[in-house]
Scaffold this motif. Sequence first.
Motif, short mmCIF file in Angstrom:
data_model
loop_
_atom_site.label_atom_id
_atom_site.label_comp_id
_atom_site.label_asym_id
_atom_site.label_seq_id
_atom_site.Cartn_x
_atom_site.Cartn_y
_atom_site.Cartn_z
N GLU A 59 0.85 -1.18 0.00
CA GLU A 59 0.00 0.00 0.00
C GLU A 59 0.89 1.24 0.00
N VAL A 60 0.67 2.11 -0.96
CA VAL A 60 1.44 3.35 -1.03
C VAL A 60 0.92 4.30 0.03
N SER A 96 0.48 8.89 -2.36
CA SER A 96 -0.55 8.56 -3.36
C SER A 96 -1.42 9.75 -3.71
N TRP A 97 -1.66 10.68 -2.77
CA TRP A 97 -2.50 11.83 -3.14
C TRP A 97 -1.75 12.78 -4.06
N ILE A 118 0.43 11.75 -6.30
CA ILE A 118 0.34 11.08 -7.60
C ILE A 118 -1.03 11.32 -8.22
N ALA A 119 -2.09 11.19 -7.40
CA ALA A 119 -3.46 11.35 -7.91
C ALA A 119 -3.70 12.78 -8.39
N LEU A 135 -8.40 10.35 -2.42
CA LEU A 135 -7.73 10.14 -3.71
C LEU A 135 -8.62 10.58 -4.87
#
Length: 823
Positions: free
Chosen positions: A14-15, A20-21, A23-24, A110
């Motif tokens: 899990e990132v 991850s946000w 990246i999103a 996300l």
Amino acid sequence: MHVRADTPNILPSEVPLGVSWLIAWSAGALVAWLIPWAPLDSSWALSVRWPVDHLATFVRGIARLSAGTYPVIALLSLLALCLGVIRFNQKYAHSRSRYGRRSIWRGLILTLSVLGGMWWSLANMGEFVRSMPAGFESPITCSMTVGLADLPKPGDRMQRLLGQIRTVSADSEDSTCQQFKVGQRLIIRDYARHPPAYAGGQIWQFTLRLKPPHGSLNPGGFDYERWLFAQRIVATASARGTPTLLASTGTGFALRLAALRAELRTDMLNVSDSGRPDDPGRGLLLGLTIGDGDFLSQADWNVLLATGTNHLLAISGLHVGMVAGLFAWLVGGLWARTRWCEAIPARRIAAFVAVAAAWGYALLAGMSVPTERTALMISILLAGVLLGRAWRLLDLWLVALLGVLLLDPFSPLTAGFWLSFGAVLVMLLWLQYRPTLSFWRDALRLQVVLTLALLPLVWLMFDRVAWSSLPANLLAVPLITLLITPLALLTALFSVWAPAIAHLLMIPVDWLAQGLFVALRTLARLAPDSQVVAPPGWAILLAGLGVAWMLMPRSWPRRYLGLVLCVPAMIYRPPAVPPELADIWLLDVGQGLAVILKTAHHAALYDTGPAYLTSDAGSRTVIPALRALGVTRLDQIVISHHARDHAGGLRSVLTAFPNTPVISGEPLAGVPTEACRDGSRWTWDGVQFELFQAENMRSDNNHSCVLRVTDHRGSLLLTGDIEKRAEHDLIARHKLAADWLYVPHHGSKTSSTPAFLAAVHPRSALVSAGRFNQFHHPNPTILARYGRADIPVINTADVGAIHLVNGVLSGYRTRVWPFVWRR
């Protein structure tokens, strides 16, 4: 997938949300540029056209609304997202559950991140689109006060300026002039034989002939409209009369910075003048210090492109880091010897100085994407040093990506954005699995990895593969980075305070530059760049995945399978033309003519487009189109006559395709040709080619060699610039009936007589003319004549390149995706 225990986990379970946000949000900001802004043509499948048309209507409607689409509101939403991520991490810091409320909130954040990134890009697009003057659809003349926001682009017969509007005179001829706003940007060209001494930062009073942004559209061609949109240009202009200098340096940060760069350029030009017309040393000096590549000759640029080393002339992140590190070392070392170092540690002073030096150099270099990225990464890294926080390199890359998208939302429209961030990402991923490095061995390996990893992206963007790229970069990268760049920076520094020392420093810069280009030219001759057309996007994507798979660490399972993913791109060839069929492209070359004619196993060219000042359509349009259409050999060139707008690109085409036989309606200076013989014909793959030429003509236009191409679906008559006398002579001696007609002389009043139209009796007519051209081609009276004869006319100025195959006509503009700059 099995991963060895002693190998870092490349695909974590899990990132973290903090990664991850980012990246999103960045993904949303990038994907927003793919959203359509105009409906698709009826040639597209209904299953694609219906949702795209509705989405385009929705986006255009939203863009018209100022409320809710201001970039500042999208920026506030980003701040709210940051607070949401912080709150999430505080609340669920010790939770290990992947389900329940935690997963719901994570998914919501996300999703909002993706939408927030899209909102940011769309808000900036909408703001710029709304700022365009309403009703500005044709040329107008305005009187304006303009500041020069960048260095002028020099030329023998034209100066190109980037102007920033300061005021618009109330006495301008057209009321549309008043809709231009202060701060909007213009591209201004001054064609005066003896133009004023323009310099960055000046303020001038101009009388300008303004045109809406427009560019030609061809297979494989440079997307000028995208470039104009990326630079936020609201109009292109030509100067009328003599402009008046109002101030040598304007107010405002942008103009003062431009004035500073102009002074530095003048100082460097004074110390680097060797008196030679071809001076790569001077070109490298200005390119590596202030990002000004205008003093490198076109021949040298071609060598850099052919060897894949053109990226080295751009100021890279390594150069910015070098300057920042040098200043930090000097100031930090001096500060450590003062009595104030106990109160403020030298480490902190060095960090502040490094950040200031990085941003200062980035500003002097014109704030290109690589310099922005590096300055941001240095700032964030050293902020972590001052705050006692360690950054992961990948996190640093993501924050820099977000920062560049915030500083310049239009940067994804440039190739430099993708190549810069792509190269750094490849380096970071490669380096994170190598805790210890051997300088020379691993530097060599990294260069190989970068060349292979970026190959699919470079192939897609530039439609070419530089086979000599690897050895050329292995030579040029250390030479430019370790020797030429430091010497160039010292030369720039001493050119201001000690020109005599700068003169001495230019001697080794010249020697190194001369030797470098000799070596690069040799490599380009030994391994010419590929003319193979780039495969479709899906094949490039597979190749990119395949290269990434092969470059994984040694513990990665079955790395050789990545080669399988590369096979579609390697074996792709454009669909072959069936026998007895001609595939014809009337290129969009502006005010000129160039037509590509393909059969099953042959290719020909009718005219080569115009030459204009120092450029020509041969290198700018025709050769890229031939490459994009998969033409690797030309069997015949037919030049209608020697007019500059028809034969201007011939030398460039013959350079790329030497030994191609040339037929011409008139002798061409310096080019061996065969005379156009009236009534001669030949057949290729079941397609017939016939030549016609009027007799006893005085006018150059009437000497045009006319070509008729006939396949099993019909015939096309290409007429060059014939006028009334030639038309009457030809229809008196030949049957010129054709299904499609190229409008003679671009639609001039001197041609297209009723008798000629009746004799040819075409279904449709095609014309190649420049948008808003000074000759007003095609003439309205001629268009009305075609209308009365019930012959529809298709103009390249409206639809881009015109494609005729299998009896169907289509414009290239209707076949490309309706991005926002093509709305």
